[in-house]
Motif scaffolding. Structure first.
Motif, mmCIF file in Angstrom:
data_model
loop_
_atom_site.group_PDB
_atom_site.id
_atom_site.type_symbol
_atom_site.label_atom_id
_atom_site.label_comp_id
_atom_site.label_asym_id
_atom_site.label_seq_id
_atom_site.Cartn_x
_atom_site.Cartn_y
_atom_site.Cartn_z
ATOM 1 N N ARG A 113 1.835 49.424 26.916
ATOM 2 C CA ARG A 113 2.479 50.081 25.763
ATOM 3 C C ARG A 113 3.190 49.067 24.879
ATOM 4 O O ARG A 113 3.025 49.066 23.667
ATOM 5 C CB ARG A 113 3.516 51.092 26.258
ATOM 6 N N ASP A 114 3.997 48.216 25.499
ATOM 7 C CA ASP A 114 4.757 47.221 24.740
ATOM 8 C C ASP A 114 3.828 46.249 24.010
ATOM 9 O O ASP A 114 4.088 45.862 22.873
ATOM 10 C CB ASP A 114 5.713 46.449 25.661
ATOM 11 N N ALA A 115 2.734 45.879 24.683
ATOM 12 C CA ALA A 115 1.763 44.961 24.074
ATOM 13 C C ALA A 115 1.108 45.622 22.853
ATOM 14 O O ALA A 115 0.900 44.980 21.817
ATOM 15 C CB ALA A 115 0.704 44.551 25.083
ATOM 16 N N GLU A 116 0.797 46.919 22.959
ATOM 17 C CA GLU A 116 0.163 47.640 21.850
ATOM 18 C C GLU A 116 1.137 47.809 20.681
ATOM 19 O O GLU A 116 0.763 47.645 19.516
ATOM 20 C CB GLU A 116 -0.358 49.008 22.326
ATOM 21 N N ILE A 117 2.385 48.100 20.999
ATOM 22 C CA ILE A 117 3.418 48.207 19.949
ATOM 23 C C ILE A 117 3.540 46.870 19.217
ATOM 24 O O ILE A 117 3.581 46.819 17.982
ATOM 25 C CB ILE A 117 4.776 48.652 20.554
ATOM 26 N N ASP A 118 3.554 45.800 19.976
ATOM 27 C CA ASP A 118 3.651 44.454 19.409
ATOM 28 C C ASP A 118 2.427 44.141 18.543
ATOM 29 O O ASP A 118 2.548 43.613 17.445
ATOM 30 C CB ASP A 118 3.796 43.433 20.548
ATOM 31 N N ARG A 119 1.233 44.494 19.028
ATOM 32 C CA ARG A 119 -0.010 44.234 18.286
ATOM 33 C C ARG A 119 -0.016 44.973 16.951
ATOM 34 O O ARG A 119 -0.328 44.401 15.907
ATOM 35 C CB ARG A 119 -1.226 44.672 19.123
ATOM 36 N N ILE A 120 0.379 46.243 16.978
ATOM 37 C CA ILE A 120 0.395 47.058 15.751
ATOM 38 C C ILE A 120 1.375 46.470 14.738
ATOM 39 O O ILE A 120 1.075 46.371 13.551
ATOM 40 C CB ILE A 120 0.751 48.529 16.074
ATOM 41 N N ARG A 121 2.537 46.067 15.213
ATOM 42 C CA ARG A 121 3.558 45.532 14.308
ATOM 43 C C ARG A 121 3.166 44.164 13.737
ATOM 44 O O ARG A 121 3.599 43.804 12.657
ATOM 45 C CB ARG A 121 4.914 45.440 15.017
ATOM 46 N N LEU B 3 11.103 49.571 19.188
ATOM 47 C CA LEU B 3 10.182 49.294 18.079
ATOM 48 C C LEU B 3 9.056 50.329 17.981
ATOM 49 O O LEU B 3 8.252 50.286 17.052
ATOM 50 C CB LEU B 3 9.585 47.893 18.239
ATOM 51 N N ALA B 4 9.022 51.258 18.925
ATOM 52 C CA ALA B 4 7.965 52.267 18.954
ATOM 53 C C ALA B 4 7.921 53.128 17.689
ATOM 54 O O ALA B 4 6.831 53.366 17.161
ATOM 55 C CB ALA B 4 8.095 53.139 20.199
ATOM 56 N N PRO B 5 9.054 53.605 17.151
ATOM 57 C CA PRO B 5 8.967 54.436 15.936
ATOM 58 C C PRO B 5 8.316 53.701 14.756
ATOM 59 O O PRO B 5 7.506 54.286 14.027
ATOM 60 C CB PRO B 5 10.430 54.777 15.621
ATOM 61 N N ASP B 6 8.646 52.427 14.599
ATOM 62 C CA ASP B 6 8.058 51.640 13.520
ATOM 63 C C ASP B 6 6.546 51.500 13.723
ATOM 64 O O ASP B 6 5.761 51.707 12.783
ATOM 65 C CB ASP B 6 8.719 50.256 13.449
ATOM 66 N N ALA B 7 6.139 51.171 14.927
ATOM 67 C CA ALA B 7 4.708 51.023 15.231
ATOM 68 C C ALA B 7 3.979 52.345 15.031
ATOM 69 O O ALA B 7 2.871 52.383 14.476
ATOM 70 C CB ALA B 7 4.529 50.525 16.664
ATOM 71 N N PHE B 8 4.616 53.428 15.448
ATOM 72 C CA PHE B 8 4.008 54.756 15.306
ATOM 73 C C PHE B 8 3.817 55.104 13.826
ATOM 74 O O PHE B 8 2.763 55.620 13.439
ATOM 75 C CB PHE B 8 4.884 55.801 16.006
ATOM 76 N N ASP B 9 4.817 54.809 13.006
ATOM 77 C CA ASP B 9 4.712 55.067 11.560
ATOM 78 C C ASP B 9 3.572 54.267 10.939
ATOM 79 O O ASP B 9 2.826 54.767 10.094
ATOM 80 C CB ASP B 9 6.024 54.724 10.848
ATOM 81 N N ARG B 10 3.438 53.001 11.346
ATOM 82 C CA ARG B 10 2.351 52.156 10.823
ATOM 83 C C ARG B 10 0.986 52.696 11.225
ATOM 84 O O ARG B 10 0.039 52.677 10.441
ATOM 85 C CB ARG B 10 2.504 50.717 11.337
ATOM 86 N N LEU B 11 0.902 53.178 12.460
ATOM 87 C CA LEU B 11 -0.352 53.737 12.972
ATOM 88 C C LEU B 11 -0.728 54.983 12.168
ATOM 89 O O LEU B 11 -1.878 55.136 11.746
ATOM 90 C CB LEU B 11 -0.175 54.091 14.453
ATOM 91 N N LYS B 12 0.260 55.852 11.930
ATOM 92 C CA LYS B 12 0.032 57.088 11.171
ATOM 93 C C LYS B 12 -0.413 56.765 9.738
ATOM 94 O O LYS B 12 -1.347 57.369 9.206
ATOM 95 C CB LYS B 12 1.317 57.927 11.163
ATOM 96 N N LYS B 13 0.239 55.781 9.119
ATOM 97 C CA LYS B 13 -0.109 55.387 7.748
ATOM 98 C C LYS B 13 -1.537 54.835 7.690
ATOM 99 O O LYS B 13 -2.291 55.115 6.760
ATOM 100 C CB LYS B 13 0.881 54.343 7.241
ATOM 101 N N ALA B 14 -1.906 54.050 8.709
ATOM 102 C CA ALA B 14 -3.257 53.482 8.759
ATOM 103 C C ALA B 14 -4.303 54.586 8.861
ATOM 104 O O ALA B 14 -5.331 54.552 8.171
ATOM 105 C CB ALA B 14 -3.381 52.522 9.940
ATOM 106 N N GLN B 15 -4.042 55.576 9.706
ATOM 107 C CA GLN B 15 -4.980 56.689 9.840
ATOM 108 C C GLN B 15 -5.098 57.458 8.526
ATOM 109 O O GLN B 15 -6.200 57.773 8.077
ATOM 110 C CB GLN B 15 -4.538 57.644 10.954
ATOM 111 N N THR B 16 -3.970 57.719 7.881
ATOM 112 C CA THR B 16 -3.967 58.438 6.597
ATOM 113 C C THR B 16 -4.789 57.676 5.561
ATOM 114 O O THR B 16 -5.570 58.273 4.815
ATOM 115 C CB THR B 16 -2.512 58.624 6.100
#
Length: 199
Positions: A7-15, A57-70
């Motif tokens: 999880r932490d690695a994926e959050i880091d990768r997205i950010r 840092l999960a909320p920030d990564a989650f927001d970026r993921l959502k924006k990318a999908q949109t």
């Protein structure tokens, strides 16, 4: 424990992924169908959802993921991104004087270079888009100012017309008084002529 590391690695990768490249954020290759985008988003969002991890840092990564999908599910935004990626590839082929059949295009080195070039092209595109938006906003500002000036001019004219109309009776009265005074002068003038002594 290992799930937490994943999880932490994926959050880091997205950010760390370039935010203007939605494919990089979702860890997808350009040209994938919408179904793959939705599936990948679901998988990644379940993995890094802020409710499922203590990582701050999960909320920030989650927001970026959502924006990318949109972005990727928006036809125009995706088309624009795809054009930038294709432009980056064409620029690299031209720079290296490759042909479309060159074996170098299939190497990992080219893919890495292509990603870097894509970042450059996306940054240029974003800068150009912002300049256009600024110019459009300035133009809209000028148009709005012009409209406001026209409205103000119409309001001044309307106020002047109302003021003119409001003083109409006064003006007519003054004119009548003036006319009366003028006719009295004429009458008075005739009398004076008659009263003159000749001699």
């Amino acid at each position: 424990m290992t799930y937490r590391i994943v999880r932490d690695a994926e959050i880091d990768r997205i950010r760390k992924a370039f935010p203007l490249d939605a494919y990089a954020v979702l860890d997808l290759q350009p040209g994938v169908p919408d179904s793959d985008i939705k599936l990948q988003y679901r998988k990644k969002s379940l993995l890094i959802h802020p409710d499922k991890t203590q990582n701050p840092l999960a909320p920030d990564a989650f927001d970026r993921l959502k924006k990318a999908q949109t972005t990727l599910l928006d036809e125009k935004a995706r088309e624009r991104l795809d054009e930038c990626i294709a432009d980056a590839r064409r620029l690299l082929i031209r720079e290296h004087k490759y042909t479309l059949d060159s074996p170098e295009l299939k190497t990992d080195e080219f893919k890495v270079e292509w990603r870097k070039k894509t970042v450059e092209v996306l940054l240029e595109d974003e800068a150009r888009r912002r300049r256009q938006m600024k110019a459009r906003m300035q133009e809209e500002g000028r148009e709005k100012q012009k409209e406001e000036e026209e409205l103000e001019a119409r309001k001044r004219k309307r106020d002047a017309d109302q003021a003119w109309e409001a003083t109409r009776d006064e003006r007519i009265g003054s004119w009548r008084d003036w006319q009366k005074g003028k006719s009295k002068d004429k009458e008075g003038g005739k009398k004076k002529k008659k009263m003159k002594v000749l001699g």
